[in-house]
Enzyme design. Structure first.
Site, mmCIF file in Angstrom:
data_model
loop_
_atom_site.group_PDB
_atom_site.id
_atom_site.type_symbol
_atom_site.label_atom_id
_atom_site.label_comp_id
_atom_site.label_asym_id
_atom_site.label_seq_id
_atom_site.Cartn_x
_atom_site.Cartn_y
_atom_site.Cartn_z
ATOM 1 N N HIS A 1 1.037 -1.224 0.378
ATOM 2 C CA HIS A 1 0.374 -0.299 0.617
ATOM 3 C C HIS A 1 0.404 1.911 0.426
ATOM 4 O O HIS A 1 0.825 2.027 0.658
ATOM 5 C CB HIS A 1 -1.323 -0.064 0.914
ATOM 6 C CG HIS A 1 -2.044 0.942 1.269
ATOM 7 N ND1 HIS A 1 -3.177 1.269 2.394
ATOM 8 C CD2 HIS A 1 -1.635 1.891 0.554
ATOM 9 C CE1 HIS A 1 -3.726 2.001 1.619
ATOM 10 N NE2 HIS A 1 -3.357 2.936 1.109
ATOM 11 N N HIS B 1 1.185 4.641 -2.997
ATOM 12 C CA HIS B 1 1.296 5.949 -3.864
ATOM 13 C C HIS B 1 1.994 6.518 -3.934
ATOM 14 O O HIS B 1 3.093 6.524 -3.700
ATOM 15 C CB HIS B 1 0.127 6.880 -3.427
ATOM 16 C CG HIS B 1 -1.290 5.965 -2.982
ATOM 17 N ND1 HIS B 1 -2.311 5.784 -3.631
ATOM 18 C CD2 HIS B 1 -1.019 5.770 -1.612
ATOM 19 C CE1 HIS B 1 -3.240 4.775 -2.860
ATOM 20 N NE2 HIS B 1 -2.725 5.070 -1.746
ATOM 21 N N GLU C 1 -11.395 3.856 5.577
ATOM 22 C CA GLU C 1 -10.102 5.079 6.151
ATOM 23 C C GLU C 1 -10.918 6.127 6.710
ATOM 24 O O GLU C 1 -10.089 5.983 8.059
ATOM 25 C CB GLU C 1 -9.380 5.243 5.231
ATOM 26 C CG GLU C 1 -8.015 6.164 5.420
ATOM 27 C CD GLU C 1 -7.587 7.519 4.070
ATOM 28 O OE1 GLU C 1 -8.626 6.307 2.937
ATOM 29 O OE2 GLU C 1 -6.534 7.074 3.762
ATOM 30 N N ASP D 1 2.179 7.103 1.857
ATOM 31 C CA ASP D 1 2.750 8.046 0.963
ATOM 32 C C ASP D 1 3.688 8.886 1.597
ATOM 33 O O ASP D 1 3.428 9.774 2.140
ATOM 34 C CB ASP D 1 1.467 8.981 0.567
ATOM 35 C CG ASP D 1 -0.039 8.898 -0.026
ATOM 36 O OD1 ASP D 1 0.275 8.757 -1.099
ATOM 37 O OD2 ASP D 1 -0.732 8.667 0.845
HETATM 38 N N1 HPA Z 1 -6.581 7.350 0.373
HETATM 39 C C1 HPA Z 1 -7.202 7.709 -0.285
HETATM 40 N N2 HPA Z 1 -6.141 7.642 -1.913
HETATM 41 C C2 HPA Z 1 -5.589 8.077 -0.734
HETATM 42 C C3 HPA Z 1 -4.799 8.130 -0.171
HETATM 43 C C4 HPA Z 1 -5.583 7.476 0.792
HETATM 44 O O1 HPA Z 1 -4.858 7.576 1.773
HETATM 45 N N3 HPA Z 1 -3.115 7.876 -0.370
HETATM 46 C C5 HPA Z 1 -3.003 8.276 -1.358
HETATM 47 N N4 HPA Z 1 -4.436 8.169 -2.279
HETATM 48 ZN ZN ZN Z 2 -3.398 4.766 0.435
#
Ligand code: HPA
Ligand code: ZN
Length: 337
Positions: free
Chosen positions: A16, A18, A199, A278
């Protein structure tokens, strides 16, 4: 051995992360100059000052602003290379990289420019350091399902080099049920799938992810704890949840690491693993994420080893590659773990 050294030396799968969230401040500013893209920050310090997020939405605003500096194939290549080299230093043996082409398609950057840059970097990094990596094409949930179908069409020529499909973006108000048709089509075509759910959104979004979309993994999933029946079902099914504790604290879905629900998730028998989400924006690669989480929530080295094993088992690697990685973990595991 100090904890940080143990965490770095533990072979791990990053499931996980990005790619756009791996854009470090210095590199972002260098790309802005190189591509003559106007950005409101002059120094990396100014940019880091902006990394104080109220919530997912305020983070996504900055994340998409940062994406503006990525323009040509060399940019995508260098972004991916820089991340994979850092990940290798962090003991990441295998990384599955989320990347959202819609951001760049809408600016007229051909999807081939994006994907070829990334895939070339994956191949070169593998040859140079031995790290294995693959691509997860991520759709934006704040766009329509027609947009997601158009994305699927546009990446078709690279289908055999795509490990799976995911979905991120603004969660609340964009529940998984909005994309039932899209995920059914992905499964029909034989792709592995995952979706961000739980989330910021409620436990019901996690339920929709597993029951309506039938995903192979849920990304985040921390609000599942609000629904005890669902916890029992997901634990029994063994569906992996890719948890990102540093991200949760930085985006204020959890007040502090010591209050993170990870220990309760483990106690409930959920199949969880640790990830960075991230790293450039949250200031934490995977080794630091393991270390800080262990210190913040109180995990021993045996539990960290089990979390690393979970990450490998939950990956979309073929069985033999997963077994080989699990053996590498056994070789460094503390005695009796
Ligand atoms: N959540 C949703 N979208 C995202 C995230 C996240 O934590 N990081 C990058 N895009
Ligand atoms: Zn994410």
């Amino acid at each position: 051995m100090p904890l940080w050294q143990f965490c770095r030396g533990l072979p791990k799968a990053e499931l996980h992360v990005h790619l756009e969230g791996c854009l470090e401040p210095d590199f972002l500013l260098e790309l802005a100059r190189r591509n003559e893209v106007a950005v409101p920050w002059e120094t990396a310090e100014q940019l880091r000052e902006a990394y104080r997020f109220r919530d997912l939405g305020s983070f996504l605003d900055l994340y998409f602003a940062g994406c503006q500096v990525l323009c040509d194939q060399r940019d995508f290549y260098e972004l991916t290379t820089a991340y994979l080299d850092r990940a290798h230093q962090d003991g990441v043996a295998h990384a599955e990289l989320f990347f959202g082409p819609q951001t760049f398609i809408e600016r007229g950057i051909p999807v081939g420019v994006q994907l070829e840059g990334i895939l070339d970097a994956v191949a070169d990094a593998g040859a140079r350091t031995g790290i294995s990596a693959s691509l997860l094409v991520s759709a934006h949930r704040h766009r329509t399902d027609d947009d997601a179908f158009a994305l699927l069409d546009s990446v078709g020529p690279w289908a055999d080099r795509i490990a799976g499909f995911g979905m991120g973006g603004a969660e609340v108000g964009n529940p998984p049920e909005k994309f039932v048709r899209y995920f059914a089509e992905l499964r029909r075509q034989g792709f592995k799938t995952c979706v961000h759910a739980g989330e910021e959104g409620p436990a019901d979004y996690v339920r929709q992810a597993v029951e309506l979309l039938g995903v192979d993994r849920v990304d985040h999933g921390i609000t599942i704890l609000d629904d005890e029946d669902l916890v029992r079902e997901v634990a029994a099914a063994g569906t992996p949840l890719t948890v990102c504790p540093i991200s949760n604290v930085r985006l204020r879905t959890v007040p502090s690491l010591s209050e993170h629900p990870l220990p309760r998730m483990l106690a409930a028998g959920l199949n969880v693993s640790l990830h960075s989400d991230d790293p450039a924006y949250f200031g934490s690669g995977l080794a630091d994420t393991y270390t800080a989480t262990a210190e913040g929530v109180g995990l021993d080295r045996g539990t960290l080893t089990e979390l690393a094993r979970n990450s490998v088992r939950a990956s979309f690697l073929p069985h033999a590659s997963r077994q080989a990685l699990l053996s590498r973990i056994d070789a460094v595991a503390p005695a009796d773990c």
